[in-house]
Motif scaffolding. Structure first.
Motif, PDB file in Angstrom:
ATOM      1  N   SER A  82       3.732  -9.495   3.248  1.00 50.34           N
ATOM      2  CA  SER A  82       4.306  -7.811   3.000  1.00 50.34           C
ATOM      3  C   SER A  82       3.231  -7.089   1.791  1.00 50.34           C
ATOM      4  N   GLY A  83       3.798  -6.321   1.021  1.00 49.64           N
ATOM      5  CA  GLY A  83       2.906  -5.519   1.019  1.00 49.64           C
ATOM      6  C   GLY A  83       2.683  -4.155   0.878  1.00 49.64           C
ATOM      7  N   LYS A  84       2.480  -2.959  -0.161  1.00 49.60           N
ATOM      8  CA  LYS A  84       1.815  -1.872   0.079  1.00 49.60           C
ATOM      9  C   LYS A  84       1.103  -2.164  -0.521  1.00 49.60           C
ATOM     10  N   ILE A  85      -0.149  -0.723   0.184  1.00 48.00           N
ATOM     11  CA  ILE A  85      -1.310  -0.486  -0.324  1.00 48.00           C
ATOM     12  C   ILE A  85      -1.606   1.172  -0.873  1.00 48.00           C
ATOM     13  N   ARG A  86      -1.302   1.683  -1.704  1.00 51.82           N
ATOM     14  CA  ARG A  86      -1.459   2.895  -1.874  1.00 51.82           C
ATOM     15  C   ARG A  86      -2.418   3.160  -2.720  1.00 51.82           C
ATOM     16  N   ILE A  87      -3.917   4.530  -1.835  1.00 56.01           N
ATOM     17  CA  ILE A  87      -4.583   5.075  -1.971  1.00 56.01           C
ATOM     18  C   ILE A  87      -5.159   6.275  -1.815  1.00 56.01           C
ATOM     19  N   GLY A  88      -5.592   6.762  -2.768  1.00 56.74           N
ATOM     20  CA  GLY A  88      -6.241   7.737  -3.354  1.00 56.74           C
ATOM     21  C   GLY A  88      -7.136   8.412  -2.460  1.00 56.74           C
ATOM     22  N   SER A  89      -7.608   9.189  -1.880  1.00 57.79           N
ATOM     23  CA  SER A  89      -8.483   9.550  -0.351  1.00 57.79           C
ATOM     24  C   SER A  89      -8.911  10.773  -0.364  1.00 57.79           C
ATOM     25  N   PHE A  90     -10.241  11.001  -0.496  1.00 54.34           N
ATOM     26  CA  PHE A  90     -10.344  12.895   0.186  1.00 54.34           C
ATOM     27  C   PHE A  90     -11.218  12.379   1.315  1.00 54.34           C
ATOM     28  N   THR A  91     -11.924  13.845   2.279  1.00 50.67           N
ATOM     29  CA  THR A  91     -11.680  14.299   3.735  1.00 50.67           C
ATOM     30  C   THR A  91     -12.435  12.955   3.830  1.00 50.67           C
ATOM     31  N   SER A  92     -14.212  13.126   4.104  1.00 47.99           N
ATOM     32  CA  SER A  92     -15.514  11.879   4.235  1.00 47.99           C
ATOM     33  C   SER A  92     -15.077  10.563   4.648  1.00 47.99           C
ATOM     34  N   VAL A  93     -13.839  10.043   3.518  1.00 48.00           N
ATOM     35  CA  VAL A  93     -13.466   8.454   3.508  1.00 48.00           C
ATOM     36  C   VAL A  93     -12.820   8.218   4.108  1.00 48.00           C
ATOM     37  N   SER A  94     -11.374   9.628   4.334  1.00 52.24           N
ATOM     38  CA  SER A  94      -9.921   8.883   4.938  1.00 52.24           C
ATOM     39  C   SER A  94     -10.197   9.382   6.359  1.00 52.24           C
ATOM     40  N   ARG A  95     -11.553  10.105   6.619  1.00 46.84           N
ATOM     41  CA  ARG A  95     -11.710  10.546   8.499  1.00 46.84           C
ATOM     42  C   ARG A  95     -13.113   9.489   9.173  1.00 46.84           C
ATOM     43  N   ASN A  96     -13.512   9.408   8.029  1.00 51.48           N
ATOM     44  CA  ASN A  96     -14.629   8.370   8.526  1.00 51.48           C
ATOM     45  C   ASN A  96     -14.621   6.226   8.320  1.00 51.48           C
ATOM     46  N   TRP A  97     -15.208   5.952   6.935  1.00 50.21           N
ATOM     47  CA  TRP A  97     -15.278   4.939   8.072  1.00 50.21           C
ATOM     48  C   TRP A  97     -13.949   4.434   7.233  1.00 50.21           C
ATOM     49  N   LEU A  98     -12.658   4.440   6.089  1.00 45.38           N
ATOM     50  CA  LEU A  98     -11.415   3.528   5.722  1.00 45.38           C
ATOM     51  C   LEU A  98     -10.929   3.815   7.057  1.00 45.38           C
ATOM     52  N   PRO A  99     -10.181   4.493   8.012  1.00 48.44           N
ATOM     53  CA  PRO A  99      -9.720   4.034   9.017  1.00 48.44           C
ATOM     54  C   PRO A  99      -8.929   2.664   9.763  1.00 48.44           C
ATOM     55  N   GLY A 100     -11.225   2.707  10.069  1.00 48.93           N
ATOM     56  CA  GLY A 100     -11.551   1.841  10.649  1.00 48.93           C
ATOM     57  C   GLY A 100     -11.100   0.500   9.609  1.00 48.93           C
ATOM     58  N   LEU A 101     -11.749   0.282   8.026  1.00 51.00           N
ATOM     59  CA  LEU A 101     -11.239  -1.109   7.382  1.00 51.00           C
ATOM     60  C   LEU A 101      -9.679  -1.095   7.701  1.00 51.00           C
ATOM     61  N   MET A 102      -8.883  -0.149   7.231  1.00 51.14           N
ATOM     62  CA  MET A 102      -7.764  -0.125   7.408  1.00 51.14           C
ATOM     63  C   MET A 102      -7.308  -1.208   8.553  1.00 51.14           C
TER      64      MET A 102
END
Length: 297
Positions: free
Chosen positions: A88-108
């Protein structure tokens, strides 16, 4: 195993010998742990007799509390094992557009495949917001430019370049590279990055005063405004890679991009207060990110 659990095991088994066998300890080690507990509480808790051991009056008074501590300790270590396995566990991340719309979703997605029960909370913002969220504990870690934050632990990941974003048919689209001074002379739609701005920093370093007509937070809104010929802009390459493609055969592009001379760029880094004190799930995902970018931990 701590002295509380050892004491409970001795009472459950009725003597030191059986308890030592069950615990895989020596009898002397079990005796020593019981004596340590008695010294800590300042009381004799049990006595030996021909039938094994029995609680003293003080022991009877303390025993329910000792059992509670032993049980709580076991539950704590069970939770630790669960968290280390990321049950279990919750991961809370602060991000901006070029990260959250590109490589971050794939890693998640890849991380969720390994740890399905882990949950993510993604907070979208700019450097100033993200820095504040980290300090306040609203997010565990976030993505920033190291130049934009102070007093946080940062780990550089990669360099992100900006490109000129131009309306179709704009005079500057005829150039292979757009000079920064030419952009400064046009009506500018500035990407709002918070208190620190890569475009403004580049203009200042080159002693240029841009004609800022609009300040806009959302990258895609900027592209729509550029398309409507409200001005030119600078956006990060990763954000505009997909929207600038032609809509369909025979139709004009959404907007036109060109490299900028001299280059305008930022370092993208991950920031937190202290990597070692992050929640286990967040620390594991941060290590996952560093591995992806081949950053040594």
């Amino acid at each position: 195993m701590n002295r509380y659990e050892v004491f409970v095991k001795v009472m459950e088994n009725g003597n030191f010998t059986k308890a030592a066998e069950k615990l895989n300890y020596t009898q002397s080690a079990v005796s020593q742990m019981v004596h340590t507990l008695e010294a800590e509480l300042g009381s004799i808790l049990m006595v030996r007799n021909k039938n094994g051991v029995e609680l003293t009056v003080d022991g009877e008074a303390y025993y329910p509390y000792i059992c509670s501590i032993a049980k709580a300790h076991q539950e704590l270590w069970e939770k630790k094992r669960e968290m280390q396995g990321l049950g279990s566990g919750k991961i809370r991340i602060g991000s901006f557009t070029s990260v959250s719309r590109n490589w971050l979703p794939g890693l998640m997605k890849q991380f969720k495949e390994q740890y399905p029960a882990v949950q993510f909370e993604l907070f979208q913002g700019e450097y100033t917001n993200i820095e504040q969220w980290i300090r306040e504990g609203k997010v565990d870690f976030g993505f920033v430019s190291p130049e934009a934050v102070t007093g946080l632990s940062t780990i550089p990941l990669y360099v992100d370049k900006m490109v000129a974003v131009l309306p179709p048919g704009h005079p500057l689209t005829g150039k292979a590279k757009v000079e920064l001074r030419d952009l400064a002379a046009c009506p500018n739609i500035l990407l709002d990055e918070g208190e620190w701005s890569a475009p403004l920093n580049a203009y200042e370093k080159n002693h240029l005063k841009p004609d800022i007509q609009y300040r806009v937070y959302d990258d895609y809104s900027i592209m729509m405004m550029v398309q409507q010929n409200l001005g030119v802009s600078m956006l990060y390459q990763g954000v505009v890679q997909n929207p600038v493609q032609e809509r369909s055969a025979g139709q004009p592009p959404f907007c036109v991009t060109r490299p900028i001379e001299p280059a305008v760029e930022r370092t993208v880094a991950v920031a937190c207060k202290n990597k070692e004190t992050l929640p286990i799930a967040s620390r594991r995902f941060l290590e996952f990110i560093l591995q992806y970018f081949q950053i040594k931990k």
